[in-house]
Design a protein around this motif. Structure first.
Motif, PDB file in Angstrom:
ATOM      1  N   MET A  79       0.878  -1.155   0.000  1.00  0.00           N
ATOM      2  CA  MET A  79       0.000   0.000   0.000  1.00  0.00           C
ATOM      3  C   MET A  79       0.921   1.213   0.000  1.00  0.00           C
ATOM      4  SD  MET A  79      -2.718   1.314   2.861  1.00  0.00           S
ATOM      5  CE  MET A  79      -3.988   0.138   2.459  1.00  0.00           C
ATOM      6  N   MET A  80       0.800   2.029  -1.031  1.00  0.00           N
ATOM      7  CA  MET A  80       1.601   3.243  -1.116  1.00  0.00           C
ATOM      8  C   MET A  80       0.688   4.414  -0.808  1.00  0.00           C
ATOM      9  SD  MET A  80       3.870   2.582  -4.475  1.00  0.00           S
ATOM     10  CE  MET A  80       4.868   1.107  -4.623  1.00  0.00           C
ATOM     11  N   VAL A  81       1.053   5.196   0.198  1.00  0.00           N
ATOM     12  CA  VAL A  81       0.272   6.360   0.588  1.00  0.00           C
ATOM     13  C   VAL A  81       1.059   7.607   0.214  1.00  0.00           C
ATOM     14  CG1 VAL A  81      -0.770   7.629   2.494  1.00  0.00           C
ATOM     15  CG2 VAL A  81      -0.794   5.121   2.516  1.00  0.00           C
ATOM     16  N   LEU A  82       0.457   8.413  -0.653  1.00  0.00           N
ATOM     17  CA  LEU A  82       1.007   9.733  -0.951  1.00  0.00           C
ATOM     18  C   LEU A  82       0.330  10.656   0.049  1.00  0.00           C
ATOM     19  CD1 LEU A  82       0.780   9.308  -4.768  1.00  0.00           C
ATOM     20  CD2 LEU A  82       2.887   9.603  -3.497  1.00  0.00           C
ATOM     21  N   TYR A  83       1.088  11.067   1.053  1.00  0.00           N
ATOM     22  CA  TYR A  83       0.527  11.809   2.178  1.00  0.00           C
ATOM     23  C   TYR A  83      -0.225  13.058   1.733  1.00  0.00           C
ATOM     24  CZ  TYR A  83       3.625   9.041   5.193  1.00  0.00           C
ATOM     25  OH  TYR A  83       4.267   8.025   5.851  1.00  0.00           O
ATOM     26  N   ALA A  84      -1.300  13.341   2.456  1.00  0.00           N
ATOM     27  CA  ALA A  84      -2.097  14.538   2.206  1.00  0.00           C
ATOM     28  C   ALA A  84      -1.320  15.791   2.565  1.00  0.00           C
ATOM     29  CB  ALA A  84      -3.379  14.472   3.037  1.00  0.00           C
ATOM     30  N   GLN A  85      -1.591  16.858   1.847  1.00  0.00           N
ATOM     31  CA  GLN A  85      -1.025  18.150   2.203  1.00  0.00           C
ATOM     32  C   GLN A  85      -1.805  18.769   3.367  1.00  0.00           C
ATOM     33  OE1 GLN A  85      -1.101  20.260  -1.521  1.00  0.00           O
ATOM     34  NE2 GLN A  85       0.725  19.232  -2.278  1.00  0.00           N
ATOM     35  N   ASP A  86      -3.048  18.349   3.532  1.00  0.00           N
ATOM     36  CA  ASP A  86      -3.900  18.807   4.627  1.00  0.00           C
ATOM     37  C   ASP A  86      -3.551  18.018   5.883  1.00  0.00           C
ATOM     38  OD1 ASP A  86      -5.917  19.512   6.392  1.00  0.00           O
ATOM     39  OD2 ASP A  86      -7.532  18.635   5.189  1.00  0.00           O
ATOM     40  N   ASP A  87      -3.053  18.696   6.898  1.00  0.00           N
ATOM     41  CA  ASP A  87      -2.654  18.032   8.133  1.00  0.00           C
ATOM     42  C   ASP A  87      -3.823  17.375   8.861  1.00  0.00           C
ATOM     43  OD1 ASP A  87       0.000  18.710   7.771  1.00  0.00           O
ATOM     44  OD2 ASP A  87      -0.170  20.564   8.940  1.00  0.00           O
ATOM     45  N   ASN A  88      -5.055  17.765   8.549  1.00  0.00           N
ATOM     46  CA  ASN A  88      -6.232  17.200   9.200  1.00  0.00           C
ATOM     47  C   ASN A  88      -6.794  15.991   8.463  1.00  0.00           C
ATOM     48  OD1 ASN A  88      -6.290  19.158  11.297  1.00  0.00           O
ATOM     49  ND2 ASN A  88      -7.118  20.623   9.824  1.00  0.00           N
ATOM     50  N   SER A  89      -6.238  15.659   7.333  1.00  0.00           N
ATOM     51  CA  SER A  89      -6.720  14.524   6.541  1.00  0.00           C
ATOM     52  C   SER A  89      -6.346  13.200   7.206  1.00  0.00           C
ATOM     53  CB  SER A  89      -6.095  14.564   5.140  1.00  0.00           C
ATOM     54  OG  SER A  89      -6.352  13.374   4.436  1.00  0.00           O
ATOM     55  N   SER A  90      -7.169  12.191   6.993  1.00  0.00           N
ATOM     56  CA  SER A  90      -6.845  10.855   7.520  1.00  0.00           C
ATOM     57  C   SER A  90      -5.617  10.273   6.836  1.00  0.00           C
ATOM     58  CB  SER A  90      -8.037   9.918   7.358  1.00  0.00           C
ATOM     59  OG  SER A  90      -8.337   9.745   5.984  1.00  0.00           O
ATOM     60  N   LEU A  91      -5.199  10.870   5.710  1.00  0.00           N
ATOM     61  CA  LEU A  91      -4.000  10.410   5.014  1.00  0.00           C
ATOM     62  C   LEU A  91      -2.815  11.354   5.203  1.00  0.00           C
ATOM     63  CD1 LEU A  91      -5.539   9.024   1.695  1.00  0.00           C
ATOM     64  CD2 LEU A  91      -4.755   7.740   3.693  1.00  0.00           C
ATOM     65  N   SER A  92      -2.867  12.191   6.232  1.00  0.00           N
ATOM     66  CA  SER A  92      -1.700  13.017   6.541  1.00  0.00           C
ATOM     67  C   SER A  92      -0.610  12.104   7.106  1.00  0.00           C
ATOM     68  CB  SER A  92      -2.050  14.101   7.563  1.00  0.00           C
ATOM     69  OG  SER A  92      -2.277  13.526   8.837  1.00  0.00           O
ATOM     70  N   MET A  93       0.613  12.564   7.073  1.00  0.00           N
ATOM     71  CA  MET A  93       1.730  11.759   7.551  1.00  0.00           C
ATOM     72  C   MET A  93       1.517  11.321   9.006  1.00  0.00           C
ATOM     73  SD  MET A  93       5.849  12.587   7.840  1.00  0.00           S
ATOM     74  CE  MET A  93       5.857  13.419   6.293  1.00  0.00           C
ATOM     75  N   VAL A  94       1.098  12.245   9.846  1.00  0.00           N
ATOM     76  CA  VAL A  94       0.902  11.935  11.269  1.00  0.00           C
ATOM     77  C   VAL A  94      -0.192  10.891  11.447  1.00  0.00           C
ATOM     78  CG1 VAL A  94       0.146  12.902  13.475  1.00  0.00           C
ATOM     79  CG2 VAL A  94       1.758  14.165  12.051  1.00  0.00           C
ATOM     80  N   GLN A  95      -1.318  11.082  10.759  1.00  0.00           N
ATOM     81  CA  GLN A  95      -2.443  10.149  10.895  1.00  0.00           C
ATOM     82  C   GLN A  95      -2.082   8.750  10.391  1.00  0.00           C
ATOM     83  OE1 GLN A  95      -5.348  10.581  12.383  1.00  0.00           O
ATOM     84  NE2 GLN A  95      -4.957  12.713  12.867  1.00  0.00           N
ATOM     85  N   VAL A  96      -1.396   8.681   9.264  1.00  0.00           N
ATOM     86  CA  VAL A  96      -1.027   7.372   8.698  1.00  0.00           C
ATOM     87  C   VAL A  96      -0.059   6.649   9.627  1.00  0.00           C
ATOM     88  CG1 VAL A  96       0.186   6.221   6.796  1.00  0.00           C
ATOM     89  CG2 VAL A  96      -1.513   8.002   6.312  1.00  0.00           C
ATOM     90  N   ARG A  97       0.893   7.373  10.178  1.00  0.00           N
ATOM     91  CA  ARG A  97       1.846   6.740  11.093  1.00  0.00           C
ATOM     92  C   ARG A  97       1.154   6.204  12.337  1.00  0.00           C
ATOM     93  NH1 ARG A  97       7.268  10.503  10.556  1.00  0.00           N
ATOM     94  NH2 ARG A  97       7.808   9.729   8.486  1.00  0.00           N
ATOM     95  N   GLN A  98       0.083   6.872  12.761  1.00  0.00           N
ATOM     96  CA  GLN A  98      -0.643   6.416  13.938  1.00  0.00           C
ATOM     97  C   GLN A  98      -1.591   5.261  13.634  1.00  0.00           C
ATOM     98  OE1 GLN A  98      -2.557   9.951  15.403  1.00  0.00           O
ATOM     99  NE2 GLN A  98      -0.689  10.725  16.351  1.00  0.00           N
ATOM    100  N   SER A  99      -2.063   5.180  12.395  1.00  0.00           N
ATOM    101  CA  SER A  99      -3.088   4.180  12.077  1.00  0.00           C
ATOM    102  C   SER A  99      -2.676   3.210  10.971  1.00  0.00           C
ATOM    103  CB  SER A  99      -4.383   4.893  11.672  1.00  0.00           C
ATOM    104  OG  SER A  99      -4.195   5.631  10.478  1.00  0.00           O
ATOM    105  N   HIS A 100      -1.370   3.059  10.758  1.00  0.00           N
ATOM    106  CA  HIS A 100      -0.930   2.218   9.640  1.00  0.00           C
ATOM    107  C   HIS A 100      -1.402   0.761   9.768  1.00  0.00           C
ATOM    108  CE1 HIS A 100       2.331   1.446  12.494  1.00  0.00           C
ATOM    109  NE2 HIS A 100       2.533   0.325  11.836  1.00  0.00           N
ATOM    110  N   GLN A 101      -1.475   0.252  10.974  1.00  0.00           N
ATOM    111  CA  GLN A 101      -1.948  -1.135  11.135  1.00  0.00           C
ATOM    112  C   GLN A 101      -3.402  -1.269  10.689  1.00  0.00           C
ATOM    113  OE1 GLN A 101      -0.192  -3.730  11.678  1.00  0.00           O
ATOM    114  NE2 GLN A 101       1.708  -2.742  12.233  1.00  0.00           N
TER     115      GLN A 101
END
Length: 118
Positions: free
Chosen positions: A69-91
């Motif tokens: 699964m390749m995630v191109l992180y969102a530019q919006d920090d509030n998106s569920s696909l932001s870098m922070v959110q993905v790192r927290q919910s990758h599992q």
């Protein structure tokens, strides 16, 4: 991916097991090519996709049952696909992918995140 994984494991004082090392060797070139293709394609994505992020799914070239699964992180920090959110919910993201592709259940799942903000 290959070099950084090996360096990180050695810095941590725990070299990768041979089976994990073999997996990285098998897939590193194909994964690299897929990743480069997705990053190049990113240039023509619409602004909405860039703002909210996007997910791409790739299968292994070598091993049936191994998926990426390749995630191109969102530019919006509030998106569920932001870098922070993905790192927290990758599992959870990987479990969702596995649930969608249940026939057969996947053996190996990898999530690769790409920061496109710079």
């Amino acid at each position: 991916m290959f070099n950084s994984s090996i360096k990180d494991s050695h810095k941590a004082g725990s070299p990768l097991p041979k089976d994990q090392l073999a997996t990285l060797v098998d897939e590193s070139m194909y994964t690299y090519a897929c990743l480069v293709e997705k990053i190049i394609a990113y240039r023509i994505f619409d602004q909405d996709s860039r703002w909210h992020g996007c997910v791409r799914h790739e299968h292994s070239y070598h091993v049936f049952g191994r998926h990426y699964m390749m995630v191109l992180y969102a530019q919006d920090d509030n998106s569920s696909l932001s870098m922070v959110q993905v790192r927290q919910s990758h599992q959870d993201l990987l479990a969702d992918l596995n649930a969608k592709i249940q026939d057969p259940v996947l053996n190996d799942l990898f999530l690769i995140g790409v920061d496109t903000n710079n």
